[in-house]
Design a protein around this motif. Sequence first.
Motif, PDB file in Angstrom:
ATOM      1  N   SER A 101      92.156 -30.818  56.221  1.00 14.52           N
ATOM      2  CA  SER A 101      92.854 -30.494  54.979  1.00 14.52           C
ATOM      3  C   SER A 101      92.641 -31.584  53.934  1.00 14.52           C
ATOM      4  CB  SER A 101      94.353 -30.326  55.251  1.00 14.52           C
ATOM      5  OG  SER A 101      94.923 -31.565  55.613  1.00 14.52           O
ATOM      6  N   ALA A 102      92.919 -31.233  52.685  1.00 18.11           N
ATOM      7  CA  ALA A 102      92.827 -32.181  51.572  1.00 18.11           C
ATOM      8  C   ALA A 102      94.175 -32.870  51.384  1.00 18.11           C
ATOM      9  CB  ALA A 102      92.442 -31.436  50.306  1.00 18.11           C
ATOM     10  N   SER A 103      94.178 -34.013  50.679  1.00 23.63           N
ATOM     11  CA  SER A 103      95.443 -34.665  50.329  1.00 23.63           C
ATOM     12  C   SER A 103      96.287 -33.682  49.546  1.00 23.63           C
ATOM     13  CB  SER A 103      95.182 -35.904  49.481  1.00 23.63           C
ATOM     14  OG  SER A 103      94.493 -36.867  50.203  1.00 23.63           O
ATOM     15  N   ARG A 104      97.597 -33.792  49.692  1.00 19.79           N
ATOM     16  CA  ARG A 104      98.456 -32.857  48.979  1.00 19.79           C
ATOM     17  C   ARG A 104      99.803 -33.504  48.657  1.00 19.79           C
ATOM     18  NH1 ARG A 104      99.300 -31.204  54.503  1.00 19.79           N
ATOM     19  NH2 ARG A 104     101.500 -30.932  54.886  1.00 19.79           N
ATOM     20  N   PHE A 105     100.497 -32.919  47.702  1.00 20.26           N
ATOM     21  CA  PHE A 105     101.848 -33.312  47.350  1.00 20.26           C
ATOM     22  C   PHE A 105     102.764 -32.164  47.735  1.00 20.26           C
ATOM     23  CE2 PHE A 105      99.285 -35.988  44.690  1.00 20.26           C
ATOM     24  CZ  PHE A 105      99.947 -37.198  44.729  1.00 20.26           C
ATOM     25  N   ASP A 106     103.881 -32.487  48.367  1.00 15.62           N
ATOM     26  CA  ASP A 106     104.819 -31.471  48.833  1.00 15.62           C
ATOM     27  C   ASP A 106     106.233 -31.808  48.377  1.00 15.62           C
ATOM     28  OD1 ASP A 106     102.837 -30.163  50.328  1.00 15.62           O
ATOM     29  OD2 ASP A 106     103.267 -31.336  52.123  1.00 15.62           O
ATOM     30  N   ALA A 107     107.032 -30.777  48.235  1.00 18.29           N
ATOM     31  CA  ALA A 107     108.475 -30.942  48.080  1.00 18.29           C
ATOM     32  C   ALA A 107     109.063 -30.779  49.477  1.00 18.29           C
ATOM     33  CB  ALA A 107     109.037 -29.907  47.132  1.00 18.29           C
ATOM     34  N   VAL A 108     109.741 -31.802  49.937  1.00 18.66           N
ATOM     35  CA  VAL A 108     110.301 -31.802  51.287  1.00 18.66           C
ATOM     36  C   VAL A 108     111.811 -31.924  51.193  1.00 18.66           C
ATOM     37  CG1 VAL A 108     110.371 -33.059  53.486  1.00 18.66           C
ATOM     38  CG2 VAL A 108     108.211 -32.851  52.237  1.00 18.66           C
ATOM     39  N   THR A 109     112.504 -31.150  51.987  1.00 19.09           N
ATOM     40  CA  THR A 109     113.952 -31.257  52.093  1.00 19.09           C
ATOM     41  C   THR A 109     114.266 -31.979  53.399  1.00 19.09           C
ATOM     42  OG1 THR A 109     114.248 -29.182  50.906  1.00 19.09           O
ATOM     43  CG2 THR A 109     116.111 -29.960  52.209  1.00 19.09           C
ATOM     44  N   ALA A 110     115.078 -33.013  53.316  1.00 17.52           N
ATOM     45  CA  ALA A 110     115.464 -33.760  54.510  1.00 17.52           C
ATOM     46  C   ALA A 110     116.986 -33.788  54.606  1.00 17.52           C
ATOM     47  CB  ALA A 110     114.919 -35.181  54.457  1.00 17.52           C
ATOM     48  N   ARG A 111     117.477 -33.662  55.809  1.00 15.61           N
ATOM     49  CA  ARG A 111     118.921 -33.699  56.073  1.00 15.61           C
ATOM     50  C   ARG A 111     119.159 -34.730  57.163  1.00 15.61           C
ATOM     51  NH1 ARG A 111     123.909 -33.272  54.638  1.00 15.61           N
ATOM     52  NH2 ARG A 111     125.298 -32.602  56.260  1.00 15.61           N
ATOM     53  N   TYR A 112     120.015 -35.705  56.876  1.00 15.90           N
ATOM     54  CA  TYR A 112     120.370 -36.755  57.837  1.00 15.90           C
ATOM     55  C   TYR A 112     121.798 -36.532  58.306  1.00 15.90           C
ATOM     56  CZ  TYR A 112     116.225 -39.307  56.334  1.00 15.90           C
ATOM     57  OH  TYR A 112     114.934 -39.685  56.063  1.00 15.90           O
ATOM     58  N   SER A 113     121.994 -36.548  59.627  1.00 10.57           N
ATOM     59  CA  SER A 113     123.306 -36.289  60.219  1.00 10.57           C
ATOM     60  C   SER A 113     123.627 -37.339  61.275  1.00 10.57           C
ATOM     61  CB  SER A 113     123.321 -34.919  60.902  1.00 10.57           C
ATOM     62  OG  SER A 113     122.910 -33.909  60.029  1.00 10.57           O
ATOM     63  N   VAL A 114     124.896 -37.669  61.368  1.00  7.30           N
ATOM     64  CA  VAL A 114     125.377 -38.587  62.399  1.00  7.30           C
ATOM     65  C   VAL A 114     125.555 -37.799  63.691  1.00  7.30           C
ATOM     66  CG1 VAL A 114     127.267 -40.107  63.090  1.00  7.30           C
ATOM     67  CG2 VAL A 114     126.513 -40.050  60.695  1.00  7.30           C
ATOM     68  N   LEU A 115     125.046 -38.332  64.786  1.00  8.74           N
ATOM     69  CA  LEU A 115     125.163 -37.696  66.098  1.00  8.74           C
ATOM     70  C   LEU A 115     125.905 -38.603  67.067  1.00  8.74           C
ATOM     71  CD1 LEU A 115     121.545 -36.305  66.675  1.00  8.74           C
ATOM     72  CD2 LEU A 115     123.513 -35.093  65.762  1.00  8.74           C
ATOM     73  N   ARG A 116     126.380 -37.979  68.130  1.00  8.90           N
ATOM     74  CA  ARG A 116     127.003 -38.688  69.242  1.00  8.90           C
ATOM     75  C   ARG A 116     128.085 -39.671  68.793  1.00  8.90           C
ATOM     76  NH1 ARG A 116     122.642 -41.342  72.404  1.00  8.90           N
ATOM     77  NH2 ARG A 116     124.402 -41.918  73.679  1.00  8.90           N
ATOM     78  N   GLY A 117     128.917 -39.228  67.863  1.00  9.36           N
ATOM     79  CA  GLY A 117     130.045 -40.034  67.418  1.00  9.36           C
ATOM     80  C   GLY A 117     129.659 -41.312  66.694  1.00  9.36           C
ATOM     81  N   GLY A 118     128.427 -41.391  66.186  1.00 10.96           N
ATOM     82  CA  GLY A 118     127.994 -42.574  65.449  1.00 10.96           C
ATOM     83  C   GLY A 118     126.917 -43.371  66.154  1.00 10.96           C
ATOM     84  N   ALA A 119     126.514 -42.947  67.356  1.00 13.24           N
ATOM     85  CA  ALA A 119     125.520 -43.683  68.131  1.00 13.24           C
ATOM     86  C   ALA A 119     124.090 -43.375  67.708  1.00 13.24           C
ATOM     87  CB  ALA A 119     125.678 -43.377  69.621  1.00 13.24           C
ATOM     88  N   ALA A 120     123.886 -42.335  66.894  1.00 18.62           N
ATOM     89  CA  ALA A 120     122.527 -41.953  66.494  1.00 18.62           C
ATOM     90  C   ALA A 120     122.554 -41.288  65.128  1.00 18.62           C
ATOM     91  CB  ALA A 120     121.913 -41.009  67.520  1.00 18.62           C
ATOM     92  N   LEU A 121     121.395 -41.329  64.470  1.00 22.37           N
ATOM     93  CA  LEU A 121     121.183 -40.656  63.197  1.00 22.37           C
ATOM     94  C   LEU A 121     120.016 -39.703  63.386  1.00 22.37           C
ATOM     95  CD1 LEU A 121     121.792 -40.554  60.069  1.00 22.37           C
ATOM     96  CD2 LEU A 121     119.970 -42.246  59.829  1.00 22.37           C
ATOM     97  N   ALA A 122     120.183 -38.455  62.976  1.00 23.78           N
ATOM     98  CA  ALA A 122     119.113 -37.460  63.095  1.00 23.78           C
ATOM     99  C   ALA A 122     118.611 -37.100  61.709  1.00 23.78           C
ATOM    100  CB  ALA A 122     119.621 -36.203  63.786  1.00 23.78           C
ATOM    101  N   GLN A 123     117.291 -37.001  61.583  1.00 23.90           N
ATOM    102  CA  GLN A 123     116.673 -36.533  60.354  1.00 23.90           C
ATOM    103  C   GLN A 123     115.938 -35.240  60.674  1.00 23.90           C
ATOM    104  OE1 GLN A 123     112.785 -37.166  59.543  1.00 23.90           O
ATOM    105  NE2 GLN A 123     112.993 -37.783  57.420  1.00 23.90           N
TER     106      GLN A 123
END
Length: 175
Positions: free
Chosen positions: A57-79
């Motif tokens: 593929s060629a280089s490209r520009f994208d619009a990306v949606t990211a959601r970050y959430s706290v997991l396991r009562g604060g022991a982890a962060l999920a993206q």
Amino acid sequence: MKPFAARVLCAFAVFAVAAWSPRAAHAEPRLYPTLAPFQFMVGSWQCKSWVAATDRSASRFDAVTARYSVLRGGAALAQRAIGPDYRSLELFGYEPSSKRIVTTALADDGTRALTSSTGWAGNAITLSGKYQHSGLDIDLRDILVKFTDRRFTDTTEIRRGGRWTAVSNSDCNKR
């Protein structure tokens, strides 16, 4: 009503209103102190991303949606990231035995990245490790730079021929 009972009832009413205020209803879960520097990331982000060309593929520009959430009562962060033709999940945690922040990223094309860092240096963190795909192990580093609580960048580099080469960059703004 007796004065004491009136004060108790009034205090309860104030507490109930405060507990149901919009600010309290939207209180975000908190990360453990070892991951607290990532707290600003919790929520939804819109990212303008550049991805380098590959053999297919060629280089490209994208619009990306990211959601970050706290997991396991604060022991982890999920993206969770969603682009025009891919989805990925990244987990941030803390490994007490090595005293390192660790991440595991998985993409829907089967790629996996494992990285770690001793922590933030000012407003930036560099996570170093391996990118794994189709039996290949490639040196990887991911550099996050926080500009404000509402903007950060994420640059991913791989080592090619002894030199670091940027393969993607995202400029993210909180929604």
